[in-house]
Write an enzyme that holds these catalytic residues in place. Structure first.
Site, PDB file in Angstrom:
ATOM      1  N   LYS A  65      -2.581  15.871  -9.421  1.00 20.23           N
ATOM      2  CA  LYS A  65      -2.101  15.490 -10.755  1.00 20.23           C
ATOM      3  C   LYS A  65      -1.244  16.587 -11.382  1.00 20.23           C
ATOM      4  O   LYS A  65      -0.310  16.293 -12.135  1.00 20.23           O
ATOM      5  CB  LYS A  65      -3.287  15.135 -11.657  1.00 20.23           C
ATOM      6  CG  LYS A  65      -3.983  13.834 -11.241  1.00 20.23           C
ATOM      7  CD  LYS A  65      -3.028  12.645 -11.271  1.00 20.23           C
ATOM      8  CE  LYS A  65      -3.709  11.339 -10.926  1.00 20.23           C
ATOM      9  NZ  LYS A  65      -2.791  10.182 -10.986  1.00 20.23           N
ATOM     10  N   TYR A 101      -7.963  16.621  -6.331  1.00 22.21           N
ATOM     11  CA  TYR A 101      -7.488  15.634  -7.309  1.00 22.21           C
ATOM     12  C   TYR A 101      -6.631  16.287  -8.395  1.00 22.21           C
ATOM     13  O   TYR A 101      -5.508  15.836  -8.664  1.00 22.21           O
ATOM     14  CB  TYR A 101      -8.665  14.902  -7.938  1.00 22.21           C
ATOM     15  CG  TYR A 101      -8.243  13.871  -8.956  1.00 22.21           C
ATOM     16  CD1 TYR A 101      -7.623  12.689  -8.550  1.00 22.21           C
ATOM     17  CD2 TYR A 101      -8.436  14.086 -10.317  1.00 22.21           C
ATOM     18  CE1 TYR A 101      -7.210  11.752  -9.478  1.00 22.21           C
ATOM     19  CE2 TYR A 101      -8.030  13.149 -11.257  1.00 22.21           C
ATOM     20  CZ  TYR A 101      -7.413  11.976 -10.835  1.00 22.21           C
ATOM     21  OH  TYR A 101      -7.003  11.048 -11.765  1.00 22.21           O
ATOM     22  N   ASP A 125       0.866  -1.175   0.000  1.00 24.91           N
ATOM     23  CA  ASP A 125       0.000   0.000   0.000  1.00 24.91           C
ATOM     24  C   ASP A 125       0.900   1.221   0.000  1.00 24.91           C
ATOM     25  O   ASP A 125       1.558   1.529   0.994  1.00 24.91           O
ATOM     26  CB  ASP A 125      -0.903  -0.017   1.233  1.00 24.91           C
ATOM     27  CG  ASP A 125      -1.844   1.174   1.296  1.00 24.91           C
ATOM     28  OD1 ASP A 125      -1.682   2.108   0.481  1.00 24.91           O
ATOM     29  OD2 ASP A 125      -2.725   1.180   2.167  1.00 24.91           O
TER      30      ASP A 125
END
Length: 234
Positions: free
Chosen positions: A154, A150, A57
């Site tokens: 990115k 988000y 993970d």
């Protein structure tokens, strides 16, 4: 580079783009380790496609150094790192965003990814070869409503990719950012169930095929960034 016989690590390889990319690379003769958080699912997928499963993970940043070494040991070396693992989190407006939203998404999409790449890049620099492929998004290029967290993660990935290109080219290490538009995967689904294919949207194969072509390019050249759009998404 020659894919047959190459040694490749793919994070987030138990579904979607990671799984399809691993499948294509194994079919072309690569030795592939895939990582994921659901060990049962990961082992099932690895067995089905002929890859090697590594329980990992990436958000557990304290384990990254150990897991990177384990991956290299399982592969017997490393030629390619594909940073595919990522999460979307809650797509909230600016007035709803919390510190916890940023911490959740950035720990996986930025911090964990960067720390893993740091570990693998040391091997690439020593052997003076290697390929790093970061899976971004069209959200790496343009923000959108409710995309503060988000898209921010990115955009950060795009900036890191460009920085790594500047740092690593002198070691013959290639770094590429692949930016898909919407893909019918399990992304954003808490149950991790993959969406059915839609005629007007990309699927995992479209992106996996692009990744394979980036890797296959002769080692004397590389693609800094590639964006893949659905031809007609409307």
């Amino acid at each position: 580079m020659e894919i047959k016989g190459s040694k490749i690590l793919i994070t987030g390889g138990s579904s979607g783009i990671g799984k399809e990319t691993a499948k294509l690379l194994v079919e072309k003769g690569a030795k592939v380790v895939i990582t994921g958080r659901d060990l049962v699912k990961l082992r099932s997928v690895a067995s089905h496609i002929g890859a090697i499963a590594l329980d990992f993970d990436i958000s557990k940043t304290e384990t990254i150094s150990e897991k990177a070494k384990e991956a290299i040991q399982l592969l017997g070396g490393i030629d390619v790192l594909i940073n595919n693992a990522g999460i979307g989190g809650d797509f909230t407006r600016l007035d709803e965003v919390t510190l916890e939203d940023f911490q959740q998404v950035f720990t996986t999409n930025v911090f964990g990814l960067a720390l893993l790449t740091k570990e693998i890049a040391e091997t690439f620099k020593k052997q003076k070869s290697g390929t790093i492929i970061n899976i971004g998004s069209t959200a790496s290029l343009k923000g959108f409503e409710r995309g503060t967290v988000y898209a921010g993660s990115k955009f950060a990935l795009r900036g890191m990719t460009q920085s790594w290109q500047a740092e690593l080219r002198k070691y013959n290490v290639r770094v590429t950012l692949v930016c898909p538009s919407e893909v019918t995967t399990a992304f954003g689904n808490n149950e991790r169930e993959e969406r059915a294919e839609e005629n007007n949207k990309l699927n995992s194969f479209d992106i996996a095929d692009t990744i394979v072509h980036v890797i296959k390019k002769r080692s004397k050249g590389f693609v800094p960034e590639v964006t893949v759009w659905a031809t007609n998404p409307f």
